[in-house]
Design an enzyme around this catalytic site. Structure first.
Site, short mmCIF file in Angstrom:
data_model
loop_
_atom_site.label_atom_id
_atom_site.label_comp_id
_atom_site.label_asym_id
_atom_site.label_seq_id
_atom_site.Cartn_x
_atom_site.Cartn_y
_atom_site.Cartn_z
N PHE A 160 1.09 -1.22 0.05
CA PHE A 160 -0.03 0.19 -0.25
C PHE A 160 0.75 1.20 -0.14
CE2 PHE A 160 -2.24 3.34 1.50
CZ PHE A 160 -3.41 3.47 1.24
N ASP A 245 9.35 2.42 1.83
CA ASP A 245 7.97 3.46 2.23
C ASP A 245 8.30 3.12 3.68
OD1 ASP A 245 5.85 4.56 2.60
OD2 ASP A 245 4.68 3.29 1.04
N LYS A 274 2.66 11.19 6.97
CA LYS A 274 1.78 10.47 8.59
C LYS A 274 2.63 11.72 10.01
CE LYS A 274 -0.49 7.21 6.82
NZ LYS A 274 -0.49 6.10 5.91
C1 LIG Z 1 -0.47 6.10 4.81
C2 LIG Z 1 0.20 4.80 3.46
C3 LIG Z 1 0.89 6.57 1.85
C4 LIG Z 1 0.28 6.96 1.54
O1 LIG Z 1 -0.26 8.19 2.00
P1 LIG Z 1 -1.37 8.97 2.43
O2 LIG Z 1 -0.94 10.99 2.57
O3 LIG Z 1 -2.58 8.70 2.66
O4 LIG Z 1 -1.37 9.86 0.88
C5 LIG Z 1 1.90 5.55 1.40
N1 LIG Z 1 2.13 4.62 1.99
C6 LIG Z 1 2.18 4.23 2.96
C7 LIG Z 1 3.17 3.18 3.28
C8 LIG Z 1 1.20 4.69 3.92
O5 LIG Z 1 0.84 3.58 5.33
#
Ligand SMILES: *Cc1c(COP(=O)(O)O)cnc(C)c1O
Length: 421
Positions: A160, A245, A274
């Site tokens: 994701f 990521d 985040k």
């Molecule tokens: C939440 C998340 C994203 C995307 O972040 P948004 O601010 O919702 O665009 C990308 N990678 C990971 C691992 C995430 O948990």
């Protein structure tokens, strides 16, 4: 302000009744005027502090989702609120057409924290990932010498990384893709953490591997120990960039500042988001060393809001709060406590408990019929969780959680399993 100085609500199970008419009206407004792209629990929140949130009917809940780890520092952290308000009074947005006095310090502090020499600020996680993908492709063409238009990036099943068209182009979740094609080419999807599959997927056109060190949305999926290191070695052998990521796994969630610290497997670049703003404001970043970041020239890439003084000021304070309050260490300690007490739950509904730091996935057997009714029963007892991938209860409270709060949350979880068992 010290965490212990914050008032904490009395720990007693709140057996919540159905939402009031006023709460129902608010839910109905969302339903009537919003796009139906979410399916939230029936709770309407109006206030938050630390690990706790309150609904419009005055019920309080221990937040065990923490906005998908965006509020690691806790809701409405007084230091973040103060900086947000003070900076809003001074200057909120300049665009990158001009310099501002918060951006430089923010970039330096993110660089110091991460150990990468350069930082490119964006707003959402998806934008940080898009930035990483662009950097890797351009590096492939300009540095590695891949023929134009041929660059390949390897990603993992269950990934994701956000919701843009290019990102869902490499998702293997049918619902994230359905109806959104044509998709961006240039991605290969292999089983998560499978180093043999990785070796087999590499071609001379492979420029990068993009990996979540732990898959959060995937259900707290943790690769076998040593995987990050082995992937690092394979990337080195083939002149391939490794990008982690760490948008959800980073900034303390796993009990280390970054998940890659568990294996000392330093990537070539990393995405953050985040908790980079403590949930106060959208702030994300792609960080990398000079050789990779140098591919960007003025005009190549940008964002109207990226690097704005409001976000930069909040981001600086969010990092200081993590460090000053020892939240990474607290995540490790409280995670161990949470996991230990949770494992005393020997309920036949539980298939597996997966955990790293303060990040726990309780996967239920498929016959149980999904985790949502467990989340609803937990909500009725004052604990907010959200199911992921139908069968997994995800537990990821703010990292400011205390031992008493952990014990209380586990009590509620045990009680719900007894009720529904
Ligand atoms: C939440 C998340 C994203 C995307 O972040 P948004 O601010 O919702 O665009 C990308 N990678 C990971 C691992 C995430 O948990």
């Amino acid at each position: 302000m010290l965490r212990s100085a914050m008032p904490v609500p009395r720990l007693a199970p709140t057996v919540r009744s159905a939402p009031s008419a006023a709460a129902r009206d608010l839910i109905e407004l969302e339903h009537r005027y919003g796009a139906h792209n979410y399916h939230p629990l029936d709770v309407v929140l109006t206030r938050g502090q630390g690990c706790w949130v309150w609904d419009v009917d005055g019920n309080k809940y221990l937040d065990c989702l923490a906005a998908y780890s965006a509020v690691n520092q806790g809701h409405n952290h007084p230091r973040l609120v103060r900086v947000l308000v003070e900076q809003a009074h001074k200057l909120a947005l300049t665009s990158r057409a001009f310099h501002n006095d918060q951006l430089g310090p923010f970039l330096k502090e993110v660089s110091d924290l991460t150990g990468f020499s350069r930082v490119l600020p964006m707003n959402t996680g998806a934008e940080a990932v898009e930035t990483a993908l662009k950097a890797c492709r351009k590096w492939g063409y300009k540095v590695k010498g891949v023929a134009d238009g041929q660059a390949e990036i390897i990603v993992f099943e269950g990934n994701f990384a956000g919701r843009t068209i290019s990102i869902v182009s490499f998702s293997d979740e049918p619902q994230y893709r359905d109806g959104f094609g044509p998709f961006t080419p240039g991605f290969k999807v292999i089983p998560y953490g499978d180093v043999e599959a990785l070796r087999a997927a590499i071609t001379p056109n492979t420029v990068a591997v993009l990996m979540e060190p732990v898959q959060g949305e995937g259900g707290i999926i943790i690769p076998p120990a040593g995987t990050m290191r082995r992937i690092r070695e394979i990337c080195d052998d083939h002149e391939i960039l490794l990008i982690f990521d760490e948008i959800q796994s980073g900034l303390g969630r796993t009990g280390c500042m970054f998940a890659f610290h568990h294996e000392d497997a330093r990537p070539d670049g990393m995405t953050l988001g985040k908790a980079l703003s403590g949930g106060m404001y959208p702030v994300s970043a792609f960080v990398a060393d000079d050789e990779l970041m140098e591919v960007f020239r003025p005009g190549d890439h940008g964002s109207t809001f990226g690097g704005n003084p409001l976000g930069a000021a909040v981001g600086r304070e969010a990092i200081r709060v993590l460090l000053d309050e020892g939240l990474v260490e607290n995540a490790a300690r409280m995670g161990a406590r949470f996991g230990q007490h949770l494992r005393e739950l020997r309920d036949p509904a539980v298939k597996e408990i997966r955990q790293v730091g303060l990040w726990i996935g309780v996967e239920l057997h498929a016959e149980v019929g999904g985790a949502r009714r467990y989340c609803e029963a937990l909500m009725a007892r004052g604990v907010l969780c959200k199911e992921t991938h139908t069968h997994t209860i995800r537990i990821a409270p703010p990292l400011v959680i205390t031992a008493d709060e952990v014990d209380w949350a586990v009590e509620q979880i045990h009680a719900v399993f007894d009720e529904l068992g």
